[in-house]
Design an enzyme around this catalytic site. Structure first.
Site, short mmCIF file in Angstrom:
data_model
loop_
_atom_site.label_atom_id
_atom_site.label_comp_id
_atom_site.label_asym_id
_atom_site.label_seq_id
_atom_site.Cartn_x
_atom_site.Cartn_y
_atom_site.Cartn_z
N GLU B 71 5.62 5.79 -3.29
CA GLU B 71 5.75 5.70 -4.92
C GLU B 71 4.56 6.33 -5.54
OE1 GLU B 71 6.72 3.28 -3.14
OE2 GLU B 71 8.70 2.76 -3.63
N PHE B 133 13.63 -12.16 -5.02
CA PHE B 133 13.07 -11.22 -3.91
C PHE B 133 12.90 -9.89 -4.66
CE2 PHE B 133 14.48 -7.51 -1.26
CZ PHE B 133 13.51 -7.54 -0.35
N GLN B 134 11.51 -9.35 -4.32
CA GLN B 134 11.04 -8.08 -4.64
C GLN B 134 10.93 -8.29 -6.39
OE1 GLN B 134 13.20 -4.64 -3.12
NE2 GLN B 134 11.72 -4.60 -1.59
N LYS B 183 18.54 -5.28 -13.23
CA LYS B 183 19.66 -5.11 -12.48
C LYS B 183 20.82 -5.18 -13.39
CE LYS B 183 21.46 -4.25 -7.89
NZ LYS B 183 21.11 -4.61 -6.41
N MET B 498 -18.81 13.19 -0.36
CA MET B 498 -19.73 12.95 -1.74
C MET B 498 -20.28 11.56 -1.34
SD MET B 498 -20.49 14.18 -4.38
CE MET B 498 -19.38 15.23 -5.28
#
Lengths: 176, 583
Positions: B71, B133-134, B183, B498
């Site tokens: 993502e 969940f999630q 949802k 760097m």
């Protein structure tokens, strides 16, 4: 030198806004001294009153501008104490056996009264500035304070400008 | 044959924005995106966003969904798309880890004022707050790094919230917004007709585009009075698409113009009034002369600490005009004598008739004089080395020539980013896309394919270090699957260059965990179906770049560069800009 500043924020009444506002203080490591939130005279508009200390007026101005950036914020004003009429409310819980002495003390104070009393406890209410409340606290202390609570500051500016200037009535009807 | 009158009739009867049969929330999401003209989504499916993906299945002919590999890649790709098109980039992700993986990209977009609309799935509203969940508190997690966010729990809210989100993301100072949709709101049918009205006004949000006339007049007066005015061009010019107005302004006033890192390409690198890049690794003259100016004009920039160095010693002899659309930037770092709040294009248009035509050859010559010093001490060796390993600078210089300065360079973060910024000669706007404020390693690979999707005609070249590449290299899979002809250059010094440079200069060469044992990048690319080539010798550089540019498909060119190369000039962190070092 650190001074007290009060910021009044007018917002749409939406979820999560307190999180966004407090985040601005957290990022700059500023401790909020007091906070109160309520509905205003206009429907759907909340008013936050936040008190905090700062050593520079400039820093306060930056905070005000950052809070203004939050989408749901309608207006933000920063004040120093002389710009405002402000007060807090405090409750004190004492053992009823000390009621007589405490009540006697009340007589010398304005805007202090007994709010509740039964066989066990006495609850006294005191309105006033932070300073007045703490001086009252000191006087009451010998009578044994079981519990103490202070509201956040509520404040109105001394200026004649009101919210009406920023929120046209056509778009924001009065609550009552 | 179409009957025009019946078309009008149909339009009256059923407005294009309305739908007679009730839509599911998921379909309303897709329809809302279509109403906003969305043609591309960068996303990754998962449990809590599956209904939206199911709706998307039926709209594949209208929306191009690009399946990323992580993502974070979706967020950066959306940024690349937004930066090159000026339209919001769209990300779609599931709840919990899907959403939290977006956070780095959202933060980056917030710092660099990039419009994103991020859509995340969320658990059923009835489960919110139960550690389902999630489940993650995405609104809470992203509040500090989004311009706005909203959690939808009711399908009916969808059109209105989306309209608001798009308006907020891409108006005023652009930024990322996030819409979290439970949802149940995705699966439920709307209780009313789907009707979409674009948002044009929010009472509590009124970005000022047109500047106040008195602010413009004061600014114009200071400009006309100044002997040595100096213009700092920032990202705001590109966002406002004010390149033409900028050109007219500098040509009339002959004020030397320098760009910030994100302002690069707003004015052609070859323009006589262009003096170079500002900042820690900007040019020598551009930094050195800040304290010689009697007026500095910040235009669509925010005086970032990488530009100002020590603020107390910045522009000490100058009055300051600060032009920005975001009032909270005024006086944030540098106090402004003349603030002008407004959109860069509108402000320049208002200023142009008020500023006097001037010649400033002497002042400009001071820049050219210092440029000679930088050329002798730094540039000559960077671009035309006589021996040793390939230098990053010469790669960029050759790339610039071979693409005629017209490619979109998408740079990652570190030495290669600075070398690309310094040595690419930008001849076309939106030519440099990089992570400025956040400095997010791993930005370039996904941002490059996002930019390529947004501007398929443009040559897009990702310039990436070996360290950065390994942060998001899985996105090679996305490039492969979506058949995006992105050109990738890895400037490999086997170091986190760097950081190593700072350790060399400021930590007595204690190279603490900066050396990398790298994989065979070409084998990896081939594993992803992408052709590649590795070169180590200077003689191979020209033909390798030709191969890269002429390739019709994605191509990865790995170039082994000087191991302990340092980027100069450099303003040491926290030092005054005038302390800029050439070695």
């Amino acid at each position: 030198m650190e001074k007290l500043y009060t910021i009044c924020i007018f917002t749409e009444n939406t979820l999560g806004l307190l999180n966004r506002i407090s985040g601005i203080f957290t990022r700059r490591r500023i401790n909020i001294e007091s906070l109160s939130v309520s509905e205003t005279e206009r429907k759907g508009i909340s008013r936050f009153t936040i008190v905090f200390k700062s050593d520079e007026r400039e820093k306060v101005e930056k905070i005000v501008r950052q809070i203004r950036k939050i989408i749901e914020v309608l207006a933000v004003f920063g004040y120093e104490d002389p710009d405002l009429v402000f007060n807090e409310l405090a409750f004190f819980k004492l053992d009823t056996k000390n009621a007589a002495g405490a009540k006697q003390l009340l007589e010398g104070y304005k805007r202090a009264k007994v709010l509740f009393e039964d066989e066990q406890i006495l609850i006294i209410e005191k309105a006033g500035t932070e300073e007045e409340i703490y001086s009252f606290f000191k006087q009451l202390k010998p009578y044994g304070i079981l519990e103490f609570v202070r509201s956040g500051r509520i404040a109105l500016s001394r200026s004649e400008k009101g919210l009406a200037q920023y929120l046209p009535e056509a778009e924001w009807a009065y609550n009552i | 044959m179409k009957n025009p009158s019946s078309d009008i009739l149909t339009e009256k009867e059923i407005p294009a924005t309305a739908s007679a049969t009730p839509l599911s929330g998921s379909e309303a999401v897709i329809r809302s995106l279509l109403e906003e003209g969305v043609d591309t989504i960068f996303g990754y499916p998962g449990g809590a966003i599956m209904p939206v993906y199911d709706a998307l299945y039926h709209y594949q002919d209208q929306v191009n969904h690009i399946l990323v590999r992580h993502e974070q890649g979706a967020a950066h790709a959306a940024q690349g798309y937004a930066r090159i098109t000026g339209k919001p980039g769209i990300c779609l992700a599931t709840s919990g880890p899907g959403a939290t993986n977006l956070v780095t990209g959202i933060t980056d977009a917030m710092m660099d004022s990039t419009p994103l609309v991020c859509i995340t799935g969320q658990v059923f509203a009835s489960l919110l707050g139960t550690d389902a969940f999630q489940e993650a508190d995405v609104i809470g997690i992203t509040a500090p790094v989004t311009k706005w966010s909203y959690q939808i729990t009711d399908a009916d809210e969808i059109p209105e919230v989306f309209a608001k989100a798009f308006y907020i993301a891409n108006s005023g100072r652009p930024g990322p917004v996030l819409i979290d949709i439970t949802k149940n709101a995705q699966v439920a049918l709307m209780s009313k007709e789907f009707r979409y009205t674009k948002c044009k006004h929010i009472i509590s949000y009124r970005p000022r585009l047109q500047p106040k006339q008195e602010q413009v007049e004061l600014a114009a007066r200071l400009i006309n009075e100044a002997k040595k005015p100096y213009l700092f061009v920032g990202h705001g010019v590109l966002i406002a698409k004010a390149e033409e107005e900028l050109k007219a302004f500098v040509e009339k006033t002959e004020i030397p113009a320098a760009c910030t890192l994100l302002g690069l390409s707003a004015i052609s690198s070859d323009h006589p009034q262009y003096v170079g890049m500002l900042g820690m690794h900007g040019n020598y003259s551009t930094n050195k002369l800040i304290n010689e100016a009697d007026l500095v004009i910040g235009l669509g920039m925010r005086f970032d600490d990488r530009v100002t160095g020590n603020v107390a010693a910045f522009a000490t002899g100058a009055k300051v005009i600060h032009i920005d659309i975001d009032p909270s930037e005024i006086n944030k770092i540098i106090p402004a004598d003349a603030p002008v709040i407004g959109d860069a294009k509108a402000v320049l248009k208002a200023l142009l008739p008020l500023v006097e035509k001037r010649e400033r050859n002497d002042w400009l010559a001071e820049f050219k004089e210092l440029d000679k010093e930088e050329y002798e001490k730094v540039i000559k060796e960077d671009l035309f080395p006589e021996g040793g390993q390939i230098k990053m600078g010469e790669v960029i210089h050759r790339l610039s020539e071979k693409t005629a300065g017209k490619a979109a360079i998408v740079a990652d973060v570190g030495q290669h980013q600075m070398e690309a910024a310094r040595y690419y000669r930008f001849k076309q706007t939106d030519g440099y896309i990089t992570s400025g404020g956040s400095g997010t390693m791993g930005f370039a690979l996904p941002a490059a394919f996002g930019a390529k999707v947004g501007s398929p005609e443009r040559e897009v070249v990702a310039v990436i270090g070996d360290g950065c590449f390994q942060m998001t290299l899985q996105e090679l899979g996305t490039i492969w699957q979506s058949e995006l002809p992105v050109k990738i250059i890895i400037l490999n010094n086997n170091y986190l260059g760097m950081v190593r440079q700072w350790q060399q200069l400021f930590f007595d060469r204690r190279y603490s965990f900066v050396e990398l044992k790298n994989p065979d990048f070409i084998t990896i690319a081939k594993g992803f179906g992408i052709d590649g080539m590795k070169i180590t010798e200077r003689e191979e550089l020209d033909s390798a770049l030709d191969t890269l540019i002429s390739s019709k498909k994605a191509f990865l060119l790995e170039i082994l560069v000087e191991k302990e190369l340092n980027v100069f000039p450099m303003v040491p962190s926290g030092a005054p800009v005038s302390d800029i070092r050439l070695e």
